[in-house]
Design a protein around this motif. Structure first.
Motif, PDB file in Angstrom:
ATOM      1  N   UNK A 134      27.781 -36.802 -41.144  1.00  9.15           N
ATOM      2  CA  UNK A 134      28.391 -35.961 -41.220  1.00  9.15           C
ATOM      3  C   UNK A 134      28.106 -34.784 -41.457  1.00  9.15           C
ATOM      4  N   UNK A 135      27.594 -33.791 -41.680  1.00  8.79           N
ATOM      5  CA  UNK A 135      27.248 -33.141 -42.617  1.00  8.79           C
ATOM      6  C   UNK A 135      27.167 -30.911 -42.762  1.00  8.79           C
ATOM      7  N   UNK A 136      28.058 -30.602 -43.887  1.00 13.92           N
ATOM      8  CA  UNK A 136      27.920 -29.366 -43.749  1.00 13.92           C
ATOM      9  C   UNK A 136      28.431 -29.089 -44.677  1.00 13.92           C
ATOM     10  N   UNK A 137      27.516 -28.916 -45.850  1.00 15.43           N
ATOM     11  CA  UNK A 137      27.862 -28.673 -47.202  1.00 15.43           C
ATOM     12  C   UNK A 137      28.243 -27.949 -47.349  1.00 15.43           C
ATOM     13  N   UNK A 138      29.096 -27.337 -48.369  1.00 15.75           N
ATOM     14  CA  UNK A 138      29.673 -26.051 -48.613  1.00 15.75           C
ATOM     15  C   UNK A 138      31.432 -25.302 -48.106  1.00 15.75           C
ATOM     16  N   UNK A 139      30.828 -26.705 -46.653  1.00 17.21           N
ATOM     17  CA  UNK A 139      32.315 -25.893 -45.230  1.00 17.21           C
ATOM     18  C   UNK A 139      32.892 -27.237 -45.247  1.00 17.21           C
ATOM     19  N   UNK A 140      33.652 -27.023 -44.016  1.00 22.01           N
ATOM     20  CA  UNK A 140      34.525 -28.454 -43.595  1.00 22.01           C
ATOM     21  C   UNK A 140      33.496 -28.971 -42.770  1.00 22.01           C
ATOM     22  N   UNK A 141      33.119 -30.238 -43.172  1.00 25.42           N
ATOM     23  CA  UNK A 141      32.592 -31.272 -42.010  1.00 25.42           C
ATOM     24  C   UNK A 141      33.270 -32.026 -40.969  1.00 25.42           C
ATOM     25  N   UNK A 142      34.047 -32.431 -41.057  1.00 22.99           N
ATOM     26  CA  UNK A 142      35.298 -32.181 -40.087  1.00 22.99           C
ATOM     27  C   UNK A 142      36.305 -31.833 -40.014  1.00 22.99           C
ATOM     28  N   UNK A 143      37.398 -31.166 -39.211  1.00 24.79           N
ATOM     29  CA  UNK A 143      38.642 -30.900 -39.004  1.00 24.79           C
ATOM     30  C   UNK A 143      38.633 -31.734 -38.331  1.00 24.79           C
ATOM     31  N   UNK A 144      40.091 -32.350 -38.333  1.00 23.13           N
ATOM     32  CA  UNK A 144      41.451 -33.412 -37.022  1.00 23.13           C
ATOM     33  C   UNK A 144      42.417 -32.933 -37.923  1.00 23.13           C
ATOM     34  N   UNK A 145      42.863 -31.625 -37.968  1.00 25.83           N
ATOM     35  CA  UNK A 145      44.292 -31.325 -38.276  1.00 25.83           C
ATOM     36  C   UNK A 145      44.885 -31.411 -37.065  1.00 25.83           C
ATOM     37  N   UNK A 146      46.247 -31.044 -37.360  1.00 26.28           N
ATOM     38  CA  UNK A 146      47.297 -31.523 -36.310  1.00 26.28           C
ATOM     39  C   UNK A 146      46.857 -31.814 -35.421  1.00 26.28           C
ATOM     40  N   UNK A 147      46.143 -33.056 -34.960  1.00 24.67           N
ATOM     41  CA  UNK A 147      45.804 -34.295 -34.055  1.00 24.67           C
ATOM     42  C   UNK A 147      47.026 -35.366 -33.536  1.00 24.67           C
ATOM     43  N   UNK A 148      46.552 -36.054 -32.628  1.00 15.77           N
ATOM     44  CA  UNK A 148      47.649 -37.350 -32.721  1.00 15.77           C
ATOM     45  C   UNK A 148      46.261 -37.562 -31.668  1.00 15.77           C
ATOM     46  N   UNK A 149      46.317 -39.348 -32.942  1.00 17.82           N
ATOM     47  CA  UNK A 149      45.046 -40.191 -32.705  1.00 17.82           C
ATOM     48  C   UNK A 149      45.594 -41.172 -32.786  1.00 17.82           C
ATOM     49  N   UNK A 150      45.349 -42.247 -31.662  1.00 20.76           N
ATOM     50  CA  UNK A 150      45.392 -43.786 -31.486  1.00 20.76           C
ATOM     51  C   UNK A 150      44.849 -44.114 -33.059  1.00 20.76           C
ATOM     52  N   UNK A 151      43.549 -43.798 -33.196  1.00 20.55           N
ATOM     53  CA  UNK A 151      42.437 -44.828 -33.575  1.00 20.55           C
ATOM     54  C   UNK A 151      41.500 -43.918 -35.074  1.00 20.55           C
ATOM     55  N   UNK A 152      41.573 -44.045 -35.671  1.00 24.41           N
ATOM     56  CA  UNK A 152      39.901 -43.194 -36.035  1.00 24.41           C
ATOM     57  C   UNK A 152      39.025 -43.747 -37.385  1.00 24.41           C
ATOM     58  N   UNK A 153      38.263 -43.955 -37.022  1.00 22.49           N
ATOM     59  CA  UNK A 153      36.603 -45.101 -37.574  1.00 22.49           C
ATOM     60  C   UNK A 153      36.248 -43.999 -38.128  1.00 22.49           C
ATOM     61  N   UNK A 154      36.117 -43.819 -39.516  1.00 19.83           N
ATOM     62  CA  UNK A 154      35.070 -44.306 -40.171  1.00 19.83           C
ATOM     63  C   UNK A 154      34.132 -44.509 -41.657  1.00 19.83           C
ATOM     64  N   UNK A 155      33.489 -45.168 -40.787  1.00 19.83           N
ATOM     65  CA  UNK A 155      32.709 -46.342 -41.789  1.00 19.83           C
ATOM     66  C   UNK A 155      31.358 -46.565 -41.664  1.00 19.83           C
ATOM     67  N   UNK A 156      30.975 -46.827 -42.213  1.00 19.83           N
ATOM     68  CA  UNK A 156      28.845 -47.223 -42.563  1.00 19.83           C
ATOM     69  C   UNK A 156      28.376 -46.561 -42.342  1.00 19.83           C
TER      70      UNK A 156
END
Length: 480
Positions: free
Chosen positions: A251-273
C-alpha cells in the motif's frame, strides 16, 4: 436488415445464431481481410430480431471477430446469450439501460464499455480483456457474478474513473484477481452479496484514489492478498462482515492516506507480511472484531481515534504495540489505550495490560499544566502510578536506613527527659515517615541543627509516598 446485404462472415454468423453455434473467425491477422470483420449494426439486428428455430436456444457465440462501428444496444432487451471471445471492437459498445441475459467479452480488446444501469440476468465476464478507456457499469444490476480477472483497464482521461462500479448491485462475487488498472475504481455505494477478490491486483493511480469504496456493502470478504496499490484506498463507512485480507499487500500513497477504513464495520482485518505502508493508515471509529496487525507494516502516521476491536493478533509485547498509539497525530485519546489494555487482558497478559495503562498516564501527563506534570512525575517515580508498588517499599527502606543511621549517630534532645521513652532511631524514623502511625518517639524528642532539616524531609517524603500509594491502590481497585 436483409440477409442479402451480409458479407460471407456475417452470413455465417447469422445462420449460426439460431442454434447457438460458435463461430470462430480467428485468422493470422484480424486486419488482413474482411473474413474477420463484422459490422456492429448487423450484430445489433441479429440480437434484437435474429432468426429462431424451434427447440433451439439462440445465442451469439463468436471468437476472434473484429467489430466495426458502434454496437448500440441502449435500452434494448436481449434474451439470448452474448458471448464474444477474443474480439476486437473499434468503438465503445453502448449498453446503457439494456436488459441482457448473459454477457461474456473475455479476452477482447475494447476502447471502453458504456453499460450504466444495465440489468444482466446472469454473469458478466471481462476476464483477460484489454480496455483502453473507462468501463462504466454504475447502477448496473447483475444477478450473477462480475469477472474482471487479469483484465487491463486504463482511463483515457485522468479525471475519469477507469472502472466505474458505483451503486452497482451484484448478487454473487466480484472477481478481479490479477486485475490491472490505471485510474480510479469507483465502488462507492456498491452492494456485493458475495466477496470482492482483488488478490494480486495492480492498482495504479499515484497522487489520487485507486479505490473509492465509501459505504460499500459486502456480504462476505474483501480479499487483497499480494495486491499492489499505488494510490489511496478509501473504504469509509463500508460494511464487511467477513474479512479484509491484506496479507503481503503493498500500500503506497506517500504524503496522503494509503488506507482509510474509518467508520467501518469489519469482522476481521489482516494487515501482515507486506512492506511498511507508505502513507497514513486511518482506522478511526471503525469497529473490528479481530484485528491482525503486524507492527512492521505500520506507517509513521496512524489514526486510531475511537477504534474498537476485540482481539489483536499476533501477540506482541506491549513495547512493540505502544508506538502505534504514539503515531496518532491527533489529540490524546485514552480510548486507544483502553482498547489495547482490553486486548491484552483478553489474552491473559496482565503485565502488558499494566504497561499500557502506565503509558496512558504518562501520555496524559503531557497535557497537564506544570504543577500537574510535576505531581505526575512524583507519582511515576514513587510507585509508577500505582502499577509498581514495590518502588514505595524501596523508597521507604532507603529513607528508613538513612534516617536510622543519622539519628543513631546523634540522638535528638528529649523534650521531657523524665518522661521520655528510651530513644530508638529506627522507630523514631518510622514515626517521621509514616503519617498515620505513631510509636511515641516523634512527640518525645526534638532534633536540632541539620537533623531538624532531615526530619522535615522525612515527614514530607512520607506524606508524598503515602498519598501516591493510596492513589495507586485506589486506581488498582477501581480497575478491578
Amino acid at each position: 436488415m436483409e440477409i442479402n446485404d451480409l458479407t460471407p462472415a456475417e452470413h455465417r454468423v447469422w445462420r449460426a445464431f439460431a442454434t447457438g453455434t460458435e463461430v470462430d473467425l480467428r485468422g493470422p491477422d484480424p486486419d488482413s481481410g474482411p473474413e474477420q470483420r463484422l459490422r456492429a449494426p448487423v450484430l445489433r439486428a441479429l440480437l434484437l430480431n435474429g432468426p429462431r428455430e424451434p427447440g433451439e436456444i439462440a445465442a451469439l457465440r463468436l471468437v476472434g471477430a473484429r467489430v466495426t462501428g458502434v454496437l448500440d444496444l441502449r435500452n434494448a432487451t436481449v434474451d439470448s446469450v452474448v458471448r464474444l471471445l477474443r474480439c476486437r471492437f473499434d468503438s465503445v459498445p453502448r449498453l446503457s439501460g439494456a436488459q441482457l441475459n448473459y454477457l461474456n467479452l473475455s479476452g477482447s480488446e475494447l476502447p471502453g464499455l458504456a453499460a450504466a444501469r444495465t440489468r444482466i440476468d446472469g454473469s458478466v465476464r471481462l476476464t483477460d480483456c484489454r480496455i483502453s478507456g473507462p468501463v462504466h457499469l454504475a447502477g448496473a444490476q447483475i444477478a450473477g457474478a462480475l469477472f474482471v480477472d487479469r483484465a487491463d483497464i486504463a482511463a483515457d482521461d485522468p479525471a475519469q474513473p477507469a472502472l466505474q462500479l458505483n451503486q452497482i448491485s451484484i448478487d454473487d462475487d466480484l472477481c478481479a484477481r490479477g486485475l490491472r488498472t490505471r485510474g480510479l475504481i469507483r465502488l462507492d455505494g456498491a452492494s456485493v452479496a458475495g466477496s470482492i477478490d482483488l488478490e494480486e491486483a495492480e492498482l495504479h493511480n499515484p497522487g489520487g484514489h485507486v479505490l473509492d469504496g465509501e459505504s460499500l456493502d459486502v456480504g462476505a470478504n474483501l480479499l487483497g492478498r499480494r495486491m499492489r496499490a499505488h494510490g489511496r484506498i478509501d473504504l469509509r463507512g463500508a460494511r464487511i462482515p467477513g474479512r479484509i485480507d491484506l496479507l503481503y499487500a503493498t500500500l503506497s500513497a506517500p504524503g496522503d492516506t494509503a488506507l482509510r477504513a474509518s467508520s467501518c464495520a469489519i469482522g476481521e482485518m489482516l494487515l501482515r507480511g507486506g512492506p511498511p505502508v507508505q502513507g497514513r493508515l486511518n482506522l478511526r471509529r471503525a469497529v473490528i472484531d479481530q484485528l491482525h496487525l503486524e507492527p512492521e507494516m505500520l506507517p509513521t502516521q496512524v489514526r486510531l481515534l475511537a477504534l474498537t476491536y476485540t482481539f489483536l493478533t499476533p501477540h506482541e509485547p506491549a513495547e512493540r504495540r505502544l508506538p502505534m498509539l504514539e503515531r496518532d497525530d491527533g489529540a490524546f485519546d485514552p480510548h486507544a489505550y483502553e482498547q489495547l489494555t482490553a486486548a491484552y487482558r483478553n489474552t491473559g497478559d496482565d503485565r502488558a495490560a499494566r504497561l499500557v495503562q502506565l503509558a496512558k498516564l504518562r501520555r496524559h501527563r503531557r497535557t497537564l499544566p506544570w504543577y500537574g506534570r510535576l505531581w505526575g512525575r512524583l507519582q511515576d517515580a514513587a510507585v509508577g502510578y500505582g502499577f509498581r508498588p514495590l518502588r514505595a517499599a524501596v523508597w521507604l527502606l532507603s529513607l528508613l536506613a538513612a534516617g536510622s543511621v543519622a539519628f543513631a549517630l546523634e540522638h535528638p534532645r528529649a523534650l521531657k527527659a523524665a518522661e521520655a521513652p528510651e530513644f530508638d532511631p529506627v522507630f523514631y524514623t518510622l514515626d517521621l515517615l509514616l503519617p498515620v502511625i505513631s510509636f511515641g518517639q516523634e512527640s518525645a524528642f526534638a532534633p536540632s541543627g541539620w537533623h531538624r532539616s532531615l526530619s522535615y524531609v522525612l515527614i514530607l517524603t512520607g506524606w508524598i509516598l503515602a498519598t501516591t500509594v493510596v492513589a495507586g491502590v485506589t486506581r488498582t481497585v477501581s480497575r478491578q
